[in-house]
Design a protein around this motif. Structure first.
Motif, PDB file in Angstrom:
ATOM      1  N   ALA A  55       0.834  -1.246   0.219  1.00 30.09           N
ATOM      2  CA  ALA A  55       0.632  -0.136   0.139  1.00 30.09           C
ATOM      3  C   ALA A  55       1.232   1.141  -0.028  1.00 30.09           C
ATOM      4  CB  ALA A  55      -0.988  -0.232   1.066  1.00 30.09           C
ATOM      5  N   PRO A  56       1.030   1.449  -1.259  1.00 30.36           N
ATOM      6  CA  PRO A  56       2.960   3.596  -1.426  1.00 30.36           C
ATOM      7  C   PRO A  56       1.010   4.214  -0.843  1.00 30.36           C
ATOM      8  CG  PRO A  56       1.370   2.454  -3.139  1.00 30.36           C
ATOM      9  CD  PRO A  56       0.763   1.267  -2.871  1.00 30.36           C
ATOM     10  N   SER A  57      -0.087   4.211  -0.699  1.00 32.09           N
ATOM     11  CA  SER A  57      -1.241   4.921   0.057  1.00 32.09           C
ATOM     12  C   SER A  57      -1.880   4.677  -0.067  1.00 32.09           C
ATOM     13  CB  SER A  57      -1.163   6.109  -1.883  1.00 32.09           C
ATOM     14  OG  SER A  57      -1.805   6.904  -1.519  1.00 32.09           O
ATOM     15  N   ALA A  58      -2.301   5.239   1.942  1.00 36.75           N
ATOM     16  CA  ALA A  58      -3.694   4.916   2.208  1.00 36.75           C
ATOM     17  C   ALA A  58      -5.057   5.223   1.624  1.00 36.75           C
ATOM     18  CB  ALA A  58      -3.821   4.711   3.454  1.00 36.75           C
ATOM     19  N   SER A  59      -4.821   6.701   1.337  1.00 35.97           N
ATOM     20  CA  SER A  59      -5.699   7.359   0.012  1.00 35.97           C
ATOM     21  C   SER A  59      -6.187   6.478  -1.154  1.00 35.97           C
ATOM     22  CB  SER A  59      -5.183   8.708   0.513  1.00 35.97           C
ATOM     23  OG  SER A  59      -4.388   8.906  -0.549  1.00 35.97           O
ATOM     24  N   ARG A  60      -4.903   6.414  -1.481  1.00 32.59           N
ATOM     25  CA  ARG A  60      -5.603   6.183  -3.342  1.00 32.59           C
ATOM     26  C   ARG A  60      -6.155   4.405  -2.827  1.00 32.59           C
ATOM     27  NH1 ARG A  60      -3.324   6.534  -8.534  1.00 32.59           N
ATOM     28  NH2 ARG A  60      -4.635   4.972 -10.057  1.00 32.59           N
ATOM     29  N   ALA A  61      -5.336   3.776  -2.330  1.00 34.92           N
ATOM     30  CA  ALA A  61      -6.098   2.042  -2.279  1.00 34.92           C
ATOM     31  C   ALA A  61      -7.301   2.108  -1.500  1.00 34.92           C
ATOM     32  CB  ALA A  61      -4.715   1.679  -1.081  1.00 34.92           C
ATOM     33  N   SER A  62      -7.603   2.988  -0.789  1.00 33.47           N
ATOM     34  CA  SER A  62      -9.266   3.029  -0.324  1.00 33.47           C
ATOM     35  C   SER A  62      -9.491   3.561  -1.633  1.00 33.47           C
ATOM     36  CB  SER A  62      -9.065   4.479   1.366  1.00 33.47           C
ATOM     37  OG  SER A  62      -8.998   3.843   1.941  1.00 33.47           O
ATOM     38  N   ALA A  63      -9.540   4.685  -2.018  1.00 35.91           N
ATOM     39  CA  ALA A  63     -10.516   4.815  -2.956  1.00 35.91           C
ATOM     40  C   ALA A  63     -10.149   4.087  -4.218  1.00 35.91           C
ATOM     41  CB  ALA A  63      -9.956   6.570  -3.928  1.00 35.91           C
TER      42      ALA A  63
ATOM     43  N   ILE B  52      -7.502  -0.271   9.843  1.00 33.48           N
ATOM     44  CA  ILE B  52      -6.191   0.256  10.128  1.00 33.48           C
ATOM     45  C   ILE B  52      -5.774   0.136   7.884  1.00 33.48           C
ATOM     46  CG2 ILE B  52      -5.968   0.281  12.264  1.00 33.48           C
ATOM     47  CD1 ILE B  52      -3.801  -1.979  12.457  1.00 33.48           C
ATOM     48  N   THR B  53      -5.976  -1.207   8.069  1.00 33.58           N
ATOM     49  CA  THR B  53      -5.082  -1.419   6.749  1.00 33.58           C
ATOM     50  C   THR B  53      -5.482   0.039   5.133  1.00 33.58           C
ATOM     51  OG1 THR B  53      -6.682  -2.957   6.221  1.00 33.58           O
ATOM     52  CG2 THR B  53      -4.822  -4.161   7.256  1.00 33.58           C
ATOM     53  N   GLU B  54      -6.606   0.616   6.106  1.00 40.54           N
ATOM     54  CA  GLU B  54      -7.304   1.482   4.709  1.00 40.54           C
ATOM     55  C   GLU B  54      -6.241   2.273   5.462  1.00 40.54           C
ATOM     56  OE1 GLU B  54      -8.448   0.649   1.762  1.00 40.54           O
ATOM     57  OE2 GLU B  54      -8.985  -1.679   2.450  1.00 40.54           O
ATOM     58  N   TYR B  55      -6.248   3.362   6.343  1.00 39.15           N
ATOM     59  CA  TYR B  55      -5.661   4.308   7.146  1.00 39.15           C
ATOM     60  C   TYR B  55      -4.437   4.528   7.088  1.00 39.15           C
ATOM     61  CZ  TYR B  55      -6.846   8.625   9.789  1.00 39.15           C
ATOM     62  OH  TYR B  55      -6.795   9.678  10.189  1.00 39.15           O
ATOM     63  N   TYR B  56      -4.040   3.966   7.118  1.00 40.03           N
ATOM     64  CA  TYR B  56      -2.422   3.111   7.442  1.00 40.03           C
ATOM     65  C   TYR B  56      -1.259   2.623   6.448  1.00 40.03           C
ATOM     66  CZ  TYR B  56      -3.795   5.182  11.841  1.00 40.03           C
ATOM     67  OH  TYR B  56      -3.756   5.644  13.462  1.00 40.03           O
ATOM     68  N   PRO B  57      -0.605   3.572   5.758  1.00 38.20           N
ATOM     69  CA  PRO B  57       0.095   2.489   4.798  1.00 38.20           C
ATOM     70  C   PRO B  57       0.627   1.815   5.334  1.00 38.20           C
ATOM     71  CG  PRO B  57       0.936   5.229   5.315  1.00 38.20           C
ATOM     72  CD  PRO B  57      -0.088   4.876   6.015  1.00 38.20           C
ATOM     73  N   CYS B  58       0.588   0.641   4.833  1.00 36.05           N
ATOM     74  CA  CYS B  58       1.057  -0.839   5.101  1.00 36.05           C
ATOM     75  C   CYS B  58       1.718  -1.270   4.173  1.00 36.05           C
ATOM     76  CB  CYS B  58      -0.383  -2.039   5.599  1.00 36.05           C
ATOM     77  SG  CYS B  58      -1.733  -1.640   6.825  1.00 36.05           S
ATOM     78  N   GLU B  59       3.202  -2.106   4.940  1.00 39.79           N
ATOM     79  CA  GLU B  59       4.768  -2.942   3.764  1.00 39.79           C
ATOM     80  C   GLU B  59       3.253  -4.454   3.502  1.00 39.79           C
ATOM     81  OE1 GLU B  59       8.410  -3.486   4.943  1.00 39.79           O
ATOM     82  OE2 GLU B  59       8.396  -0.543   4.790  1.00 39.79           O
ATOM     83  N   ASN B  60       2.820  -4.708   4.329  1.00 38.05           N
ATOM     84  CA  ASN B  60       2.558  -6.581   4.182  1.00 38.05           C
ATOM     85  C   ASN B  60       0.720  -6.333   4.644  1.00 38.05           C
ATOM     86  OD1 ASN B  60       2.850  -8.683   2.429  1.00 38.05           O
ATOM     87  ND2 ASN B  60       2.768  -9.568   4.049  1.00 38.05           N
ATOM     88  N   VAL B  61       0.163  -6.911   3.753  1.00 40.10           N
ATOM     89  CA  VAL B  61      -1.282  -7.795   4.656  1.00 40.10           C
ATOM     90  C   VAL B  61      -1.313  -8.901   3.614  1.00 40.10           C
ATOM     91  CG1 VAL B  61      -3.582  -7.445   4.641  1.00 40.10           C
ATOM     92  CG2 VAL B  61      -1.763  -5.157   5.007  1.00 40.10           C
ATOM     93  N   GLU B  62      -1.381 -10.034   5.224  1.00 39.00           N
ATOM     94  CA  GLU B  62      -2.215 -11.332   4.597  1.00 39.00           C
ATOM     95  C   GLU B  62      -2.760 -11.633   5.590  1.00 39.00           C
ATOM     96  OE1 GLU B  62       2.154 -13.569   6.222  1.00 39.00           O
ATOM     97  OE2 GLU B  62       2.139 -12.367   4.489  1.00 39.00           O
ATOM     98  N   ARG B  63      -3.272 -13.415   5.507  1.00 45.21           N
ATOM     99  CA  ARG B  63      -4.546 -13.856   6.169  1.00 45.21           C
ATOM    100  C   ARG B  63      -3.786 -14.472   7.298  1.00 45.21           C
ATOM    101  NH1 ARG B  63      -9.813 -14.284   4.439  1.00 45.21           N
ATOM    102  NH2 ARG B  63      -9.477 -14.116   2.429  1.00 45.21           N
TER     103      ARG B  63
END
Length: 325
Positions: A4-12, A256-267
């Motif tokens: 997620a390089p940009s939380a706002s872009r990912a959310s949009a 929080i994964t949408e609000y803050y920049p994350c390097e990695n998100v996995e199940r």
């Protein structure tokens, strides 16, 4: 795994996908998830995550009869209740005016991408709202006030400033002398970008967190190495030098994964939790963030963050055990 390089872009991007998903599924009851993923141009994993998000979307009240509902038959899915999303939208005058105000503010935000799309949407809503769209309304960006105007005036006059600044990440107030460079709006907040003589580097100061300031007689003199930040991806751009933390996040705290920049998100192994890896400005900030979240967030690493949270939680519990006279 997502980056997620940009939380706002990912959310949009995700909002657009989810809004498109409901009418798509309504028109194709019982469609196979793998087929839907191919049609929508996403991975099967991403589609399943978007479907999980739909479980908690719906109408105010957010009870069983208000939320979007689905039925799964093996690897096939059917929307059984669309929470009214299939009905034509009818805005009240107040709702239409609120949208007009928000879109006008977006259109005036410096550096806003997709300005053409914003202006097209604004034109359609203004046309539908008619005379209501011309109601006198004062629009102010968050943080815009006389304080912003005065700081901008100091920049235009080329004066150095002595500021008292609250740093939220460290919960600390400091005094420093800065050489202003510019005032910018990013994400709805006004920032003073200046050369900080204390840090000997270019810094961004959120104007609403400048508690006090004095315009000095001496001119602002940023050194030659002072360079404005590239703010195209937002204010916070985590680098490898910042602490890395890993959290185990339950369904209710996935926001929080949408609000803050994350390097990695996995199940996670249970399928219900996510392992979230993110960089933070410092561990004190992370500790305060996590203590304010619910019980569905657990720190996996680093050990010093786990210890800090445990100690502060124990101190808080001990304070409640002290009798009050």
């Amino acid at each position: 795994m997502t980056t997620a390089p940009s939380a706002s872009r990912a959310s949009a991007d995700r909002l657009g996908r989810v809004l498109n998903l409901v009418p798509y599924l309504l028109a194709r009851p019982g469609i196979a998830i793998v087929e839907a993923a191919a049609d929508l141009g996403v991975s099967e994993k991403q589609l399943r995550e978007d479907l999980e998000l739909l479980w908690v979307c719906g109408l105010p009240g957010y009870g069983p009869g208000d939320l979007i509902d689905m039925a799964f038959d093996g690897d096939n899915v059917t929307i059984t209740y669309d929470a009214g999303i299939g009905k034509p939208l009818r805005l009240t005058p107040d709702e239409a005016l609120a949208l007009v105000v928000a879109l006008r503010m977006l259109a005036e935000t410096p550096g806003m991408a997709n300005r053409d799309a914003i202006e097209r949407a604004l034109a359609k809503i203004e046309s539908a709202a008619g005379a209501d769209a011309d109601a006198p309304v004062a629009v102010r960006m968050t943080g815009n006030s006389k304080k912003v105007d005065r700081v901008r005036g100091a920049v235009e006059r080329g004066r150095a400033l002595r500021i008292t600044y609250y740093t939220a990440s460290r919960d600390q107030t400091t005094e420093r002398v800065v050489d202003p460079i510019r005032v910018v709006n990013v994400g709805g907040w006004a920032y003073l970008e200046a050369w900080c003589r204390r840090a000997e580097a270019t810094r961004l100061f959120r104007v609403d967190r400048i508690d006090d300031w004095t315009e000095l007689d001496e001119p602002a003199a940023p050194p030659a190495e002072a360079r404005p930040h590239d703010l195209s991806a937002g204010v916070f751009r985590p680098g490898a030098e910042l602490p890395l933390i890993t959290l185990r996040v339950g369904r209710s705290e996935r926001w929080i994964t949408e609000y803050y920049p994350c390097e990695n998100v996995e199940r996670g192994t249970s399928g219900e939790d996510w392992l979230v890896t993110m960089r933070v400005t410092d561990l004190d900030w992370a500790r305060r963030l996590i203590l304010g979240l619910g019980p569905e967030v657990t720190v996996v690493s680093p050990p010093e963050l786990i210890t800090g949270i445990r100690e502060q939680a124990a101190a808080a519990l001990a304070a409640y055990s002290v009798p009050v006279d």
